[in-house]
Enzyme design. Sequence first.
Site, PDB file in Angstrom:
ATOM      1  N   PRO A  75       3.652  -0.978  31.811  1.00  0.00           N
ATOM      2  CA  PRO A  75       4.895  -1.264  31.073  1.00  0.00           C
ATOM      3  C   PRO A  75       5.037  -0.455  29.783  1.00  0.00           C
ATOM      4  O   PRO A  75       6.146  -0.244  29.314  1.00  0.00           O
ATOM      5  CB  PRO A  75       4.786  -2.762  30.755  1.00  0.00           C
ATOM      6  CG  PRO A  75       3.331  -3.080  30.842  1.00  0.00           C
ATOM      7  CD  PRO A  75       2.774  -2.154  31.893  1.00  0.00           C
ATOM      8  N   ASN A  76       3.933  -0.015  29.202  1.00  0.00           N
ATOM      9  CA  ASN A  76       4.018   0.647  27.894  1.00  0.00           C
ATOM     10  C   ASN A  76       4.068   2.160  27.978  1.00  0.00           C
ATOM     11  O   ASN A  76       4.026   2.835  26.961  1.00  0.00           O
ATOM     12  CB  ASN A  76       2.828   0.252  27.027  1.00  0.00           C
ATOM     13  CG  ASN A  76       2.842  -1.227  26.716  1.00  0.00           C
ATOM     14  OD1 ASN A  76       3.842  -1.743  26.247  1.00  0.00           O
ATOM     15  ND2 ASN A  76       1.768  -1.909  27.025  1.00  0.00           N
ATOM     16  N   GLU A 114      -0.979   3.737  17.509  1.00  0.00           N
ATOM     17  CA  GLU A 114       0.450   3.443  17.663  1.00  0.00           C
ATOM     18  C   GLU A 114       0.723   2.277  18.618  1.00  0.00           C
ATOM     19  O   GLU A 114       1.697   1.563  18.456  1.00  0.00           O
ATOM     20  CB  GLU A 114       1.198   4.693  18.140  1.00  0.00           C
ATOM     21  CG  GLU A 114       0.750   5.183  19.508  1.00  0.00           C
ATOM     22  CD  GLU A 114       1.352   6.545  19.881  1.00  0.00           C
ATOM     23  OE1 GLU A 114       1.642   7.331  18.976  1.00  0.00           O
ATOM     24  OE2 GLU A 114       1.524   6.794  21.085  1.00  0.00           O
ATOM     25  N   GLU A 144      -4.847  13.603  20.869  1.00  0.00           N
ATOM     26  CA  GLU A 144      -4.751  12.177  21.150  1.00  0.00           C
ATOM     27  C   GLU A 144      -5.467  11.974  22.490  1.00  0.00           C
ATOM     28  O   GLU A 144      -6.678  12.074  22.558  1.00  0.00           O
ATOM     29  CB  GLU A 144      -3.276  11.773  21.189  1.00  0.00           C
ATOM     30  CG  GLU A 144      -3.042  10.283  21.243  1.00  0.00           C
ATOM     31  CD  GLU A 144      -1.574   9.955  21.488  1.00  0.00           C
ATOM     32  OE1 GLU A 144      -1.109   8.977  20.907  1.00  0.00           O
ATOM     33  OE2 GLU A 144      -0.893  10.655  22.267  1.00  0.00           O
ATOM     34  N   HIS A 203       5.506  19.401  12.979  1.00  0.00           N
ATOM     35  CA  HIS A 203       5.562  18.548  14.166  1.00  0.00           C
ATOM     36  C   HIS A 203       6.482  19.158  15.215  1.00  0.00           C
ATOM     37  O   HIS A 203       7.620  19.505  14.907  1.00  0.00           O
ATOM     38  CB  HIS A 203       6.056  17.134  13.802  1.00  0.00           C
ATOM     39  CG  HIS A 203       6.021  16.193  14.964  1.00  0.00           C
ATOM     40  ND1 HIS A 203       7.108  15.465  15.383  1.00  0.00           N
ATOM     41  CD2 HIS A 203       5.016  15.886  15.831  1.00  0.00           C
ATOM     42  CE1 HIS A 203       6.769  14.728  16.440  1.00  0.00           C
ATOM     43  NE2 HIS A 203       5.509  14.965  16.732  1.00  0.00           N
ATOM     44  N   HIS A 204       5.963  19.310  16.424  1.00  0.00           N
ATOM     45  CA  HIS A 204       6.746  19.813  17.556  1.00  0.00           C
ATOM     46  C   HIS A 204       6.681  18.818  18.695  1.00  0.00           C
ATOM     47  O   HIS A 204       5.708  18.808  19.469  1.00  0.00           O
ATOM     48  CB  HIS A 204       6.185  21.152  18.055  1.00  0.00           C
ATOM     49  CG  HIS A 204       6.347  22.287  17.099  1.00  0.00           C
ATOM     50  ND1 HIS A 204       5.597  23.439  17.202  1.00  0.00           N
ATOM     51  CD2 HIS A 204       7.165  22.452  16.031  1.00  0.00           C
ATOM     52  CE1 HIS A 204       5.965  24.285  16.232  1.00  0.00           C
ATOM     53  NE2 HIS A 204       6.908  23.699  15.505  1.00  0.00           N
ATOM     54  N   GLU A 205       7.670  17.939  18.796  1.00  0.00           N
ATOM     55  CA  GLU A 205       7.759  17.058  19.972  1.00  0.00           C
ATOM     56  C   GLU A 205       8.534  17.834  21.035  1.00  0.00           C
ATOM     57  O   GLU A 205       9.683  18.209  20.815  1.00  0.00           O
ATOM     58  CB  GLU A 205       8.465  15.755  19.617  1.00  0.00           C
ATOM     59  CG  GLU A 205       8.773  14.847  20.801  1.00  0.00           C
ATOM     60  CD  GLU A 205       7.552  14.478  21.630  1.00  0.00           C
ATOM     61  OE1 GLU A 205       6.660  13.828  21.105  1.00  0.00           O
ATOM     62  OE2 GLU A 205       7.491  14.868  22.824  1.00  0.00           O
TER      63      GLU A 205
HETATM   64  C1  NOJ Z   1       3.924  10.044  20.732  1.00  0.00           C
HETATM   65  C2  NOJ Z   1       2.850  10.375  19.769  1.00  0.00           C
HETATM   66  O1  NOJ Z   1       1.614   9.858  20.184  1.00  0.00           O
HETATM   67  C3  NOJ Z   1       3.249   9.829  18.410  1.00  0.00           C
HETATM   68  O2  NOJ Z   1       2.210  10.030  17.488  1.00  0.00           O
HETATM   69  C4  NOJ Z   1       4.524  10.474  17.971  1.00  0.00           C
HETATM   70  O3  NOJ Z   1       4.949   9.866  16.786  1.00  0.00           O
HETATM   71  C5  NOJ Z   1       5.618  10.330  19.014  1.00  0.00           C
HETATM   72  N1  NOJ Z   1       5.150  10.685  20.318  1.00  0.00           N
HETATM   73  C6  NOJ Z   1       6.820  11.204  18.679  1.00  0.00           C
HETATM   74  O4  NOJ Z   1       6.482  12.554  18.859  1.00  0.00           O
HETATM   75 CA    CA Z   2       0.985   9.079  22.496  1.00  0.00          CA
END
Ligand code: NOJ
Ligand code: CA
Length: 705
Positions: free
Chosen positions: A198-199, A498, A492, A403-405
């Site tokens: 679910p997460n 988180e 990670e 930060h690069h998402e």
């Molecule tokens: C998941 C990452 O684990 C978290 O650290 C981050 O804030 C978010 N994605 C957004 O990129």
């Molecule tokens: Ca994560």
Amino acid sequence: MARKTTFTFLALAMLAFPACQQEQEALDVSSPSGKLQVRLLLAPQGQPAYLVTYDGKTIIDTSTLGFEFRDAPPLAGGMELAGQAQNSINENWEMPWGEQRMVVNHYNELSATFRETSGDKRYYNIVFRVYDDGLGFRYEFPEQPGLKEASIMDENTQFQLTDDHSCWWQPGDWDIYEHLYNTTKISGIDAISKRNHPNLAQTYIPENAVNTPVTMKTAEGLYLSFHEAALYDYPDMTLKVDNHSFLLQSELVGSDRLGYKAEKTVPFTTPWRTLQVSETAGGLIESRLIVNLNEPGKLDDVSWFKPTKYVGIWWEMHLGKSSWDMASGRHGATTENAKAYIDFAAANNIGGLLVEGWNTGWEHWIGFEDREGVFDFVTPYPDYNIEEVARYAREKGVQLIMHHETSAAPRTYDQQLDTAFALMKKLGIHSVKTGYVGKIIPKGEYHHGQWMVNHYQRVLETAARYQVAVNAHEPIKDTGIRRTWPNFISREGLRGQEFNAWASDGGNPPEHLPIVAFTRMLAGPIDYTPGIFNIKLSPYKPDNQVNTTLAQQLALYVVIYSPIQMAADLPESYQSNPALQFIRDVGVDWERSEVLNGEVGDFVTIARQERGTDKWFLGSITDENGRNLRVKLDFLPAGKQYAATLYADGPDAHWNEDPVNFTIRKFLVGANTEMELRLAPGGGAAMSLLPATEEDLQALKAYEE
Ligand code: NOJ
Ligand code: CA
């Protein structure tokens, strides 16, 4: 200087054994101490096989090796032993930063050539490196007439366990490592039941397989952990489990797009398949097997990166106090907010600031199918003046972390790597946190398949050209390539802090990190993001909390290794809390690390000496059970007095009932001191040990129970 001794016992000799002498077709190689022994042999149908003994006792019984291909017959039986070579290495090498400075790399190597007896007479070498703390082996395919291209359907490497060991495992997910660990016997491993989590935004668990590292304990008390080293241009290996015969077999992560698992051109080598072996649980953590099996560093100069603590405009998003996007009206990454974090970092000996949500695109982040081209990695939101923030950070001596998402759209990121890193270079930013939340586009690719392994590597190598260090979230697992590419500083690849902020299953239970220390941490550095002081997350998340005491949050700075360690909580949660002093003081780069005690899933205590100083730091954590642990401080130099500051759980502390109940005590200690650490349920202890000053000697008393 690295010392290197190489003995070549036997140059590659082509030996053809007649089939009738099969019992002689075995080759042995043992670790330098002789305790760990490997035998390579031909199984009855002419299939290459091996077995492993420790102290004369079989720990891996006869296990076969082989491959299946799309357009060619499998490489399995019908082979002969066609040659062998042996070698020994005993050298030291220096980590640019790490758990320790000098690493001993001492092993005996056996390389055996197995060749088909008919047909194309294809062949490969199996190379074993046997250390006192474990072993690695890999397949090498040399250039040969009978094999040019290989579309690998699967690699069939077996690990035949000898009994129903206790096992700490997580499901063999092709997309994410963010699972809780399970503690069962091998016979109880049931990965399939962990599907549809679910997460998790993405998860794909096709088999009853486990991710690695997977750690086990035998009835005799021997610890085993299986993983891999030097994963390049090849899929991640999960291990398929037979609950009845205790057989583990490699199950490579695939690609639905291509229909096979790996595309290779001969010559090539596979990653090392690794087994760490230790008589103590802590020995697994002290083992440097995984990095040792990687090649020496490829970057001449890495002085542009320095290990550091950092804060972030980050936890406030996970708490829901602010948001990544601007449309919500709660944008976190504003110039003003960034400056406030920089002030906090500068005042508290914290060297870095991560800013998430600084670039446009977050309105279209999670849950969207059409994620290509959404993020561009160079366009800030209008309320974030990136130049001004960079200038202010420089003025205050704080490094910005980019930060690069990517939202799991790696092709979009690939196209923009140069522009993105060029901006960082211009702003003087030397590290980036990357992220890959969501299902990979194109459809049919998985985070852990060969295509993505190559993507992560391309990002890493491009980053190196721009003097950028990478901390990847939703990464490919660590296989020790930081030895070769030190700019892969952390990742990670686990259920991080988180989850405590938003997971619907209660977050990470108290046993999580005492398992992680003996599983995921064996792979390499972890960006866990410790240091939450507002344990109950009030007023933001009434239904969530951190499931440890505050003292344990401090201990994590020592227990979990990473050259970047976050002080993850909001600045206001730290203000005027005396426990912040530990975060100010604690090191992030180590000369030496010693595991003082530990049991997988229960507790662990680690002491580390800061690099370049005489300071030591100690961290101890426990699961849901409180316990008293006796430790000797004999890691300290003899005859020298240290001023210790112990941050311990208070008498009634408890991860749920009373998590912020802690005490701070100061006293003098030395190498002869023995002390008792009293850990509350879900608790911990953290201690800084600084060489005593004249003033300390006057003011402090010797430690008393
Ligand atoms: C998941 C990452 O684990 C978290 O650290 C981050 O804030 C978010 N994605 C957004 O990129
Ligand atoms: Ca994560």
